[in-house]
Design a protein around this motif. Structure first.
Motif, PDB file in Angstrom:
ATOM      1  N   THR A  15      42.971  42.073  44.109  1.00  0.00           N
ATOM      2  CA  THR A  15      42.833  41.169  42.774  1.00  0.00           C
ATOM      3  C   THR A  15      43.098  39.816  43.033  1.00  0.00           C
ATOM      4  O   THR A  15      42.908  38.961  42.372  1.00  0.00           O
ATOM      5  N   HIS A  16      44.022  39.567  44.273  1.00  0.00           N
ATOM      6  CA  HIS A  16      44.317  38.241  44.809  1.00  0.00           C
ATOM      7  C   HIS A  16      45.588  37.544  43.620  1.00  0.00           C
ATOM      8  O   HIS A  16      45.387  36.583  43.466  1.00  0.00           O
ATOM      9  N   ARG A  17      46.189  38.562  42.841  1.00  0.00           N
ATOM     10  CA  ARG A  17      47.240  38.315  42.155  1.00  0.00           C
ATOM     11  C   ARG A  17      48.676  38.766  42.429  1.00  0.00           C
ATOM     12  O   ARG A  17      48.977  39.579  41.976  1.00  0.00           O
ATOM     13  N   PRO A  18      49.136  38.275  43.388  1.00  0.00           N
ATOM     14  CA  PRO A  18      50.383  38.825  43.928  1.00  0.00           C
ATOM     15  C   PRO A  18      51.375  39.055  42.730  1.00  0.00           C
ATOM     16  O   PRO A  18      51.729  38.016  41.907  1.00  0.00           O
TER      17      PRO A  18
ATOM     18  N   GLY B  26      48.883  39.778  47.891  1.00  0.00           N
ATOM     19  CA  GLY B  26      48.195  38.672  47.779  1.00  0.00           C
ATOM     20  C   GLY B  26      47.149  38.509  48.827  1.00  0.00           C
ATOM     21  O   GLY B  26      47.107  39.222  50.017  1.00  0.00           O
ATOM     22  N   ASP B  27      45.898  37.682  48.573  1.00  0.00           N
ATOM     23  CA  ASP B  27      45.005  37.322  49.698  1.00  0.00           C
ATOM     24  C   ASP B  27      45.559  36.224  50.662  1.00  0.00           C
ATOM     25  O   ASP B  27      46.681  35.684  50.235  1.00  0.00           O
ATOM     26  N   TRP B  28      45.047  35.977  51.908  1.00  0.00           N
ATOM     27  CA  TRP B  28      45.531  34.871  52.833  1.00  0.00           C
ATOM     28  C   TRP B  28      44.513  33.813  52.822  1.00  0.00           C
ATOM     29  O   TRP B  28      44.594  32.821  53.614  1.00  0.00           O
ATOM     30  N   ASP B  29      43.631  33.571  51.687  1.00  0.00           N
ATOM     31  CA  ASP B  29      42.869  32.414  51.691  1.00  0.00           C
ATOM     32  C   ASP B  29      43.647  31.086  51.856  1.00  0.00           C
ATOM     33  O   ASP B  29      43.466  30.148  52.281  1.00  0.00           O
ATOM     34  N   LYS B  30      44.808  31.318  50.934  1.00  0.00           N
ATOM     35  CA  LYS B  30      45.578  29.986  50.762  1.00  0.00           C
ATOM     36  C   LYS B  30      47.037  30.079  51.360  1.00  0.00           C
ATOM     37  O   LYS B  30      47.642  29.139  51.726  1.00  0.00           O
TER      38      LYS B  30
ATOM     39  N   ALA C 234      34.537  36.777  33.020  1.00  0.00           N
ATOM     40  CA  ALA C 234      35.775  36.640  32.604  1.00  0.00           C
ATOM     41  C   ALA C 234      36.829  36.882  33.658  1.00  0.00           C
ATOM     42  O   ALA C 234      36.887  37.901  34.266  1.00  0.00           O
ATOM     43  N   SER C 235      37.827  36.155  33.826  1.00  0.00           N
ATOM     44  CA  SER C 235      38.895  36.616  34.676  1.00  0.00           C
ATOM     45  C   SER C 235      39.614  37.734  34.562  1.00  0.00           C
ATOM     46  O   SER C 235      39.841  38.334  35.557  1.00  0.00           O
ATOM     47  N   ASP C 236      39.770  38.034  33.300  1.00  0.00           N
ATOM     48  CA  ASP C 236      40.744  39.212  33.137  1.00  0.00           C
ATOM     49  C   ASP C 236      39.892  40.608  33.502  1.00  0.00           C
ATOM     50  O   ASP C 236      40.572  41.692  33.672  1.00  0.00           O
ATOM     51  N   ILE C 237      38.514  40.516  33.387  1.00  0.00           N
ATOM     52  CA  ILE C 237      37.749  41.766  33.855  1.00  0.00           C
ATOM     53  C   ILE C 237      37.920  42.006  35.250  1.00  0.00           C
ATOM     54  O   ILE C 237      37.852  43.133  35.840  1.00  0.00           O
ATOM     55  N   MET C 238      38.352  41.100  35.923  1.00  0.00           N
ATOM     56  CA  MET C 238      38.324  41.253  37.494  1.00  0.00           C
ATOM     57  C   MET C 238      39.762  41.760  37.822  1.00  0.00           C
ATOM     58  O   MET C 238      40.332  41.851  39.242  1.00  0.00           O
ATOM     59  N   ASP C 239      40.630  41.932  36.825  1.00  0.00           N
ATOM     60  CA  ASP C 239      42.085  42.271  37.265  1.00  0.00           C
ATOM     61  C   ASP C 239      42.173  43.744  36.812  1.00  0.00           C
ATOM     62  O   ASP C 239      41.115  44.594  36.497  1.00  0.00           O
ATOM     63  N   VAL C 240      43.382  44.631  37.368  1.00  0.00           N
ATOM     64  CA  VAL C 240      43.264  45.808  37.138  1.00  0.00           C
ATOM     65  C   VAL C 240      43.451  46.374  35.521  1.00  0.00           C
ATOM     66  O   VAL C 240      43.801  45.543  34.634  1.00  0.00           O
ATOM     67  N   ASN C 241      42.860  47.269  35.291  1.00  0.00           N
ATOM     68  CA  ASN C 241      43.042  48.120  33.848  1.00  0.00           C
ATOM     69  C   ASN C 241      44.390  48.925  33.512  1.00  0.00           C
ATOM     70  O   ASN C 241      44.703  49.736  34.333  1.00  0.00           O
ATOM     71  N   ASP C 242      44.889  48.511  32.678  1.00  0.00           N
ATOM     72  CA  ASP C 242      46.342  49.331  32.671  1.00  0.00           C
ATOM     73  C   ASP C 242      46.280  50.809  32.314  1.00  0.00           C
ATOM     74  O   ASP C 242      46.990  51.538  32.963  1.00  0.00           O
ATOM     75  N   ASP C 243      45.264  51.009  31.540  1.00  0.00           N
ATOM     76  CA  ASP C 243      44.964  52.777  31.397  1.00  0.00           C
ATOM     77  C   ASP C 243      44.683  53.218  32.541  1.00  0.00           C
ATOM     78  O   ASP C 243      45.065  54.493  32.832  1.00  0.00           O
ATOM     79  N   ALA C 244      43.777  52.599  33.521  1.00  0.00           N
ATOM     80  CA  ALA C 244      43.293  53.144  34.857  1.00  0.00           C
ATOM     81  C   ALA C 244      44.634  53.294  35.605  1.00  0.00           C
ATOM     82  O   ALA C 244      44.663  54.367  36.311  1.00  0.00           O
ATOM     83  N   VAL C 245      45.444  52.134  35.577  1.00  0.00           N
ATOM     84  CA  VAL C 245      46.723  52.311  36.382  1.00  0.00           C
ATOM     85  C   VAL C 245      47.480  53.545  35.905  1.00  0.00           C
ATOM     86  O   VAL C 245      48.267  54.406  36.885  1.00  0.00           O
ATOM     87  N   ALA C 246      47.657  53.563  34.662  1.00  0.00           N
ATOM     88  CA  ALA C 246      48.619  54.548  34.107  1.00  0.00           C
ATOM     89  C   ALA C 246      47.628  56.127  34.547  1.00  0.00           C
ATOM     90  O   ALA C 246      48.753  57.039  34.831  1.00  0.00           O
TER      91      ALA C 246
END
Length: 265
Positions: free
Chosen positions: A221-224, A242-246, A193-205
């Motif tokens: 995360t490639h989500r600038p 962001g990533d440089w792929d695109k 699932a796309s969302d599990i490859m993003d950061v976790n808000d609790d981990a950030v906090a």
């Protein structure tokens, strides 16, 4: 009026021209370039960036995944790697400091590579004073705690014993293993699932709390974008590279704050 120095740099990315620093000092951040011979567009964008924008900065921070993969510092003399190293080394002629951080793809970057680039190798995370603003830097993969399988793998490959044992293998064997690992990872991502490859808000906090509520800059995360986190009553900025792929891109930070830059080819 055209700048003849910049035109010369576009024609020859390794030309040692003197580009004046900006009146307002600034620092640049990039990550997730994934440079390899198989991605010539990314390499061309990187050379263009190094020849034009980077020399005007006080410092350049590369926050992981500079390379598609790095099998060890005994691969320094590979022809493509020499191109990347030469480009980074050219910044020393402009007094632009360079800092390297490991990513998940180039975890095995070592002091020999850093020395060849005249760069400083940083731990992850690291807290820096960015023009008066405490700023925490990370590759960012440690924050993706919802991806449990990846975190188990990350803990394994970050262990000192694993790295020592892996680097003891022949270089060709290491490269073959990494290429197989990349192929498997690409297949597995299709089922995640796309969302599990993003950061976790609790981990950030937790990370922001541990470092006393700084600004945070990371990649992976490639989500600038720019995000705000309110932690224990403190409002913290988080910038994602962001990533440089695109699209080649960077983050520029100065005494007035940070802004994203889309780099033209």
């Amino acid at each position: 009026m055209r700048n003849k120095n910049l035109e010369s740099a576009f024609r020859n990315p390794h030309s040692e021209i003197r580009i004046p620093k900006s009146a307002l000092p600034y620092t640049l951040f990039i990550s997730d370039l994934h440079l390899s011979p198989e991605h010539p567009a990314s390499m061309a964008a990187f050379q263009h960036f190094i020849a034009t924008l980077a020399p005007q900065a006080e410092a350049l921070y590369i926050l992981g995944d500079l390379f598609e993969y790095w099998a060890g510092d005994d691969d320094l003399h590979d022809a493509f790697h020499q191109q990347v190293i030469g480009a980074i080394l050219s910044l020393s002629a402009h007094s632009t400091r360079v800092y390297l951080m490991h990513g998940n793809r180039d975890l095995l970057m070592g002091e020999a590579l850093a020395a060849a680039c005249a760069a400083t190798l940083l731990p992850d995370p690291v807290l820096v004073d960015m023009y008066g603003t405490p700023t925490l830097l990370s590759h960012g993969d440690m924050l993706c705690t919802d991806d449990i399988d990846y975190q188990v793998f990350r803990a394994q490959v970050h262990s000192v014993d694993f790295k020592l044992q892996f680097l003891a293998r022949p270089l060709a064997e290491r490269k073959h293993y990494i290429e197989q690992l990349r192929a498997r990872s690409d297949r597995e991502k299709q089922d995640k699932a796309s969302d599990i490859m993003d950061v976790n808000d609790d981990a950030v906090a937790r990370l922001l709390r541990e470092y006393h509520y700084p600004r945070l800059i990371h990649g992976h995360t490639h989500r600038p974008g720019r995000h705000e986190h309110r932690v224990d009553g403190f409002l913290c900025e988080r910038y994602v590279l962001g990533d440089w792929d695109k699209q080649a891109n960077a983050l520029r930070c100065d005494a007035q704050g940070c802004r994203e830059i889309a780099l033209q080819p």
